[in-house]
Design a protein around this motif. Sequence first.
Motif, short mmCIF file in Angstrom:
data_model
loop_
_atom_site.label_atom_id
_atom_site.label_comp_id
_atom_site.label_asym_id
_atom_site.label_seq_id
_atom_site.Cartn_x
_atom_site.Cartn_y
_atom_site.Cartn_z
N ALA B 61 0.89 -1.33 0.00
CA ALA B 61 -0.11 -0.01 -0.19
C ALA B 61 0.82 1.35 -0.04
O ALA B 61 0.30 2.41 -0.39
N LEU B 62 2.08 1.03 0.46
CA LEU B 62 3.06 2.35 0.52
C LEU B 62 4.06 2.57 -0.59
O LEU B 62 4.62 3.52 -0.84
N ALA B 275 -2.78 3.34 12.00
CA ALA B 275 -3.78 4.44 11.26
C ALA B 275 -5.11 3.82 11.31
O ALA B 275 -6.31 4.36 11.67
N TRP B 276 -5.35 2.48 11.11
CA TRP B 276 -6.56 1.63 11.07
C TRP B 276 -7.36 1.66 12.30
O TRP B 276 -8.54 1.83 12.38
N GLN B 277 -6.50 1.73 13.48
CA GLN B 277 -6.99 1.77 14.81
C GLN B 277 -7.52 3.04 15.07
O GLN B 277 -8.62 3.49 15.73
N LYS B 278 -6.78 4.23 14.73
CA LYS B 278 -6.97 5.52 14.99
C LYS B 278 -8.17 6.01 14.08
O LYS B 278 -9.43 6.65 14.51
N GLU B 279 -8.33 5.47 12.80
CA GLU B 279 -9.46 5.83 11.99
C GLU B 279 -10.75 5.16 12.42
O GLU B 279 -11.75 5.25 12.15
N LYS B 280 -10.53 3.88 13.18
CA LYS B 280 -11.56 3.06 13.51
C LYS B 280 -12.20 2.45 12.07
O LYS B 280 -13.50 2.32 12.12
N CYS B 281 -11.58 2.27 11.34
CA CYS B 281 -12.08 1.60 10.09
C CYS B 281 -12.03 0.19 10.00
O CYS B 281 -11.56 -0.46 11.01
N ASP B 282 -12.58 -0.38 9.15
CA ASP B 282 -12.66 -1.70 8.90
C ASP B 282 -11.30 -2.40 8.83
O ASP B 282 -10.11 -1.99 8.48
N GLU B 283 -11.16 -3.59 9.70
CA GLU B 283 -9.70 -4.12 9.93
C GLU B 283 -9.07 -4.52 8.60
O GLU B 283 -7.69 -4.29 8.43
N HIS B 284 -9.87 -4.97 7.61
CA HIS B 284 -9.34 -5.44 6.35
C HIS B 284 -8.91 -4.21 5.55
O HIS B 284 -8.25 -4.28 4.76
N ASP B 285 -9.27 -3.14 6.00
CA ASP B 285 -8.67 -1.61 5.28
C ASP B 285 -7.56 -1.21 6.06
O ASP B 285 -7.06 0.03 5.81
N TYR B 286 -6.76 -2.23 6.62
CA TYR B 286 -5.48 -1.52 7.51
C TYR B 286 -4.43 -0.70 6.76
O TYR B 286 -3.78 0.16 6.91
N GLN B 288 -4.66 0.42 3.62
CA GLN B 288 -5.30 1.72 2.93
C GLN B 288 -5.35 2.90 3.91
O GLN B 288 -5.08 3.96 3.60
N ALA B 289 -5.65 2.64 5.33
CA ALA B 289 -5.66 3.49 6.29
C ALA B 289 -4.00 4.00 6.48
O ALA B 289 -4.01 5.22 6.55
#
Lengths: 312, 312
Positions: B61-62, B275-286, B288-289
């Motif tokens: 992703a990076l 970032a995925w934990q901070k954004e509280k997004c779906d874990e599968h989106d880690y 992209q977060a």
Amino acid sequence: MSFDRMIEKIVEMQNPTVAGLDPKLAYIPPYILEEAVAEHGKTLEGAAAALVTYNKGLIDALCDIVPAVKPQAAYYEMYGWQGVRALAETIAYAQEKGMFVITDGKRNDIGATMEAYATAHLGTTDVLGEAVDAFGADALTVNGYLGTDGIKPLLGVCGEKDKGIFVLVKTSNPSSGELQDQKLESGKTVYEAMGAFCETWGEAVMGKYGYSGVGAVVGATYPAQLGEMREKAPHTFFLVPGYGAQGGGADDVVPAFDKNGLGAIINSSRGIMCAWQKEKCDEHDYAQAARREAIRMRDAFRARIGEIRLGE
Amino acid sequence: MSFDRMIEKIVEMQNPTVAGLDPKLAYIPPYILEEAVAEHGKTLEGAAAALVTYNKGLIDALCDIVPAVKPQAAYYEMYGWQGVRALAETIAYAQEKGMFVITDGKRNDIGATMEAYATAHLGTTDVLGEAVDAFGADALTVNGYLGTDGIKPLLGVCGEKDKGIFVLVKTSNPSSGELQDQKLESGKTVYEAMGAFCETWGEAVMGKYGYSGVGAVVGATYPAQLGEMREKAPHTFFLVPGYGAQGGGADDVVPAFDKNGLGAIINSSRGIMCAWQKEKCDEHDYAQAARREAIRMRDAFRARIGEIRLGE
């Protein structure tokens, strides 16, 4: 956290020395290398297999007369993760044979990262609720350049465990003085300041015999500083490199000991590992050659410091 | 030995940042942990498998927007040799995806032992005539407390390779000043003296763009020192930790850059990884977060330093 267990072994064996396990392939007898290559080829796997066989032979030959071994992490990392597996196997085997294991990694970092190093090398890793020892050595060398933040996590992780750290204070190399001998405004040199930190950090983890769990690395090649630091850091146990191949002799090291013959453990790596090459004996006799050299080294100290007694 | 390749990547992506890969299990999405445990159990093997999967997702992703990754060795060693194998796999995968890899190991030793570390992390290991890369990173962080004897072997082993080292100068932690800020008799602080060593050591390994292969670690949490060192060590490229979670902001870091927007690479570890934990997004989106956070970080620097240009 303390060095009590190490101190008891030193007294039991009347031997204040540690055998460095820095296994370059050039030190390993050809018959061991050939066996490893026959099985694994000229690969990191093959090199690692040779390291383990060689180390086990040395450990078998030394474990009833030498209290401790000091594997140097660099020589294992050089052979990749396979080499690092050989480090783990070496640590486990030496402990099985009753030896105290000092991983010479000179690790340093801060906060959570230093906790990770402490957990890796001395502590127990939590794998989702399962407790597993990653490397499980008894002591670790560390570098204090980052200050208290780099040392406190070790004291915390080790907690009640009877484990210790050795902080670099005055190293044995020719250029160690470039920074370490420089005078600070306080009038102390950098190495004296680091020694004073060791005394302070150690206050929280004092052992039964007058020494804390925070030791110091002070080189055999600087006898004056050894004696000076023995006075200035009376609760700090010394790990002394630089004996033998680097030029330090038995007389040079005497100032490192206290009146009970405690206070220091002297390392020899190449002197012991390569004794078979120096003696020009049969390669299959490498471990016994190492034992003979370890006995000569032990006796050199016995002659100089007399009986080693538990202090306090 | 130089940082030319890293500098070119920074300019190509117009992004002077590096993503720290310090993968604690607590940062890894549960679905990845569950898969790893299902296959390997709650073992070091299982933890290591989760690390690799997590890291590969981040790298995918990076890799087209961030020039470099910085795996922190401690977080791999914590999971034993299996974790160290995960480090090797992470390094290889990031390089395959075109990223510059800085192993954050803060290694330090002398002579042949430092050569072994240099060989392990940056060089090529000789296994009885076969040349094998053990870890093969592009750069390594090191600690200069032992002086020139601890640095010279790196310059030798790296030789013509386009690789570099970052020496700890002024670290980002609260207690870094205990030793590093102390004044020497020369009037310099310890960190200034270390910065001056970097300039001297770097003279032998100057790159094409005004910077040598000997960089320095200078923390984002000490902006005044960052600016001071940028002036005093004009040929020394800075690796800057302490941005984000440790408290350093984008404005704090601006003094680390030269007039071309070069001279520093800023690390973020938890900010990107979690970032995925901070954004509280779906874990599968880690992953992209992580990418979204990396873009925010890049853009914060772009807004402050403008276009990054190759110097000299």
